[in-house]
Design an enzyme around this catalytic site. Structure first.
Site, PDB file in Angstrom:
ATOM      1  N   MET A  92      64.281  27.949  54.227  1.00  0.00           N
ATOM      2  CA  MET A  92      64.038  26.552  54.597  1.00  0.00           C
ATOM      3  C   MET A  92      62.902  26.484  55.620  1.00  0.00           C
ATOM      4  SD  MET A  92      67.649  24.601  54.269  1.00  0.00           S
ATOM      5  CE  MET A  92      68.364  25.039  55.823  1.00  0.00           C
ATOM      6  N   HIS A 110      61.292  33.287  61.103  1.00  0.00           N
ATOM      7  CA  HIS A 110      61.524  34.180  62.240  1.00  0.00           C
ATOM      8  C   HIS A 110      61.597  35.593  61.685  1.00  0.00           C
ATOM      9  CE1 HIS A 110      65.651  34.273  60.820  1.00  0.00           C
ATOM     10  NE2 HIS A 110      65.710  32.950  60.918  1.00  0.00           N
ATOM     11  N   GLU A 111      61.900  36.544  62.570  1.00  0.00           N
ATOM     12  CA  GLU A 111      61.888  37.954  62.150  1.00  0.00           C
ATOM     13  C   GLU A 111      62.866  38.241  61.007  1.00  0.00           C
ATOM     14  OE1 GLU A 111      60.147  40.643  62.563  1.00  0.00           O
ATOM     15  OE2 GLU A 111      58.721  39.683  63.900  1.00  0.00           O
ATOM     16  N   GLY A 112      63.951  37.474  60.942  1.00  0.00           N
ATOM     17  CA  GLY A 112      64.902  37.670  59.833  1.00  0.00           C
ATOM     18  C   GLY A 112      64.204  37.407  58.499  1.00  0.00           C
ATOM     19  N   HIS A 113      63.489  36.267  58.404  1.00  0.00           N
ATOM     20  CA  HIS A 113      62.749  35.960  57.167  1.00  0.00           C
ATOM     21  C   HIS A 113      61.716  37.045  56.884  1.00  0.00           C
ATOM     22  CE1 HIS A 113      63.727  31.680  58.521  1.00  0.00           C
ATOM     23  NE2 HIS A 113      64.358  31.804  57.380  1.00  0.00           N
ATOM     24  N   LYS A 146      73.277  37.557  57.852  1.00  0.00           N
ATOM     25  CA  LYS A 146      73.758  36.559  58.816  1.00  0.00           C
ATOM     26  C   LYS A 146      74.515  35.438  58.105  1.00  0.00           C
ATOM     27  CE  LYS A 146      71.306  33.373  61.012  1.00  0.00           C
ATOM     28  NZ  LYS A 146      72.122  32.133  60.867  1.00  0.00           N
ATOM     29  N   SER A 153      67.678  32.948  64.336  1.00  0.00           N
ATOM     30  CA  SER A 153      67.972  31.787  63.499  1.00  0.00           C
ATOM     31  C   SER A 153      66.960  30.703  63.822  1.00  0.00           C
ATOM     32  CB  SER A 153      69.386  31.284  63.813  1.00  0.00           C
ATOM     33  OG  SER A 153      69.551  29.955  63.342  1.00  0.00           O
ATOM     34  N   SER A 154      66.578  29.938  62.812  1.00  0.00           N
ATOM     35  CA  SER A 154      65.649  28.825  63.064  1.00  0.00           C
ATOM     36  C   SER A 154      66.277  27.847  64.047  1.00  0.00           C
ATOM     37  CB  SER A 154      65.319  28.104  61.763  1.00  0.00           C
ATOM     38  OG  SER A 154      64.856  29.030  60.813  1.00  0.00           O
TER      39      SER A 154
HETATM   40  O1  PAF Z   1      69.603  30.165  53.876  1.00  0.00           O
HETATM   41  C1  PAF Z   1      68.804  29.240  53.620  1.00  0.00           C
HETATM   42  O2  PAF Z   1      67.733  29.145  54.209  1.00  0.00           O
HETATM   43  C2  PAF Z   1      69.157  28.220  52.550  1.00  0.00           C
HETATM   44  O3  PAF Z   1      70.524  27.985  52.530  1.00  0.00           O
HETATM   45  C3  PAF Z   1      68.643  28.591  51.144  1.00  0.00           C
HETATM   46  C4  PAF Z   1      69.261  29.874  50.626  1.00  0.00           C
HETATM   47  C5  PAF Z   1      67.123  28.742  51.188  1.00  0.00           C
HETATM   48  C6  PAF Z   1      68.988  27.473  50.177  1.00  0.00           C
HETATM   49  O4  PAF Z   1      68.469  26.249  50.565  1.00  0.00           O
END
Ligand code: PAF
Length: 308
Positions: free
Chosen positions: A52, A56-59, A172, A208-209
């Site tokens: 979404m 952050h570092e998790g992404h 997470k 987390s965002s």
């Molecule tokens: O974890 C998230 O960021 C959201 O729930 C996802 C998996 C992108 C679905 O909108």
């Protein structure tokens, strides 16, 4: 079942490159499908990171693993209206497309898929995808009846558009991962789900965002979540087998932080999310709290030998 893979996390910005990298930003489903058609025709292995945004570092750890193991990487940014309840933070959810685009380019994402809500949900859209209540009406779904149906509906759409070989998710959001895995198996979606460990701040707070909502004082209180999980882990390691006693101790630890409003503290069978009478087997210890405007979740998994 969730299988974890290790990933090294380096900090945002530490990975700056000199080249002025660019990432292709695609906003329509049709254009995304054309790109995927071409890649599939050329037998490219496609990795997908659904997000979404507000990276952050998790992404970034998910993107890096996708980059390492796939020929082409797509990350999506879509603040999915279907998974927010009426009182939740959809409008306020942090958004910074410029920064996300820069980070995606640095991490050599091939395509950033950023559809608008009306592209994903035209006015005649009515479908819903959901798994069984035992997965979606507990923990984070207990007081949010539509949340996980919103997640599985959007993830189904994204998987149908991007047709990835592998999709990368973070531990997470353990319940979300289990639900998506259930959906992928039940509906024969031909995609491997790769789960990577939670990335934490130095003091243990899960990245987390939503951490951006925390005031200084709330941020100081927030590491108590991970400390409470570590307390649970320690109790399990020294032989605690009574869920009630363990959950009471964990809740008490959280309540030492007066700013923290505990939504739930739970010990579940990690495969089924069922309550357990005895702490044995693979145990998920999960926490959700409200801290000011932020709703924060975290979890750990502990393998407790049966009969010990
Ligand atoms: O974890 C998230 O960021 C959201 O729930 C996802 C998996 C992108 C679905 O909108």
């Amino acid at each position: 079942m969730i299988a974890e893979r290790n990933s090294a996390a380096s900090s945002i910005g530490a990975n700056k490159t000199k080249r002025t990298a660019k990432v292709k930003v695609v906003t329509t489903i049709r254009e995304m499908e054309i790109v995927i058609e071409r890649w599939r025709g050329n037998r490219k292995k496609i990795g997908f990171v659904p997000t979404m945004g507000a990276f952050h570092e998790g992404h970034l750890s998910l993107i890096r693993e996708a980059r390492k193991t796939c020929d082409r990487v797509v990350a999506s940014i879509f603040v999915n209206p279907l998974q927010f309840g009426p009182q939740e933070d959809q409008e306020a959810y942090p958004r910074d497309l410029k920064r996300d685009t820069r980070l995606a380019a640095q991490e050599k994402v091939d395509v950033l898929f950023v559809p608008a809500a009306k592209e994903m949900y035209p006015p005649d859209f009515t479908a819903q995808v959901k798994v069984g209540d035992q997965y979606i009406r507990t923990l984070c779904g207990k007081n949010r009846p539509e949340h996980f149906a919103g997640v599985t509906t959007v993830v189904t759409k994204l998987l149908n558009i991007i047709r990835p070989h592998k999709t990368f998710l973070g531990q997470k959001d353990y319940q979300q991962v289990l639900i998506i895995q259930r959906m992928v198996v039940d509906l024969n979606v031909g995609c491997e789900i790769v789960v990577l460990p939670t990335i934490r701040e130095n003091d243990g707070l899960a990245k987390s965002s939503r951490n951006s909502y925390l005031s200084e004082e709330e941020r100081r209180a927030a590491p108590a979540i991970y400390q409470a999980l570590k307390l649970a882990e320690g109790m399990l390691q020294v032989g605690e087998r009574n869920p009630k006693d363990m959950l009471e101790a964990v809740t008490k630890r959280l309540r030492t932080e007066s700013l923290m409003d505990v939504e739930y503290v739970a010990a579940k069978n990690a495969y089924t999310l069922e309550d357990v009478n005895i702490l044995a087997g693979r145990i998920l210890v999960a926490i959700a709290v409200r801290l000011g405007k932020a709703r924060l979740i975290d979890n750990i998994m502990v393998d407790v030998p049966s009969g010990s």
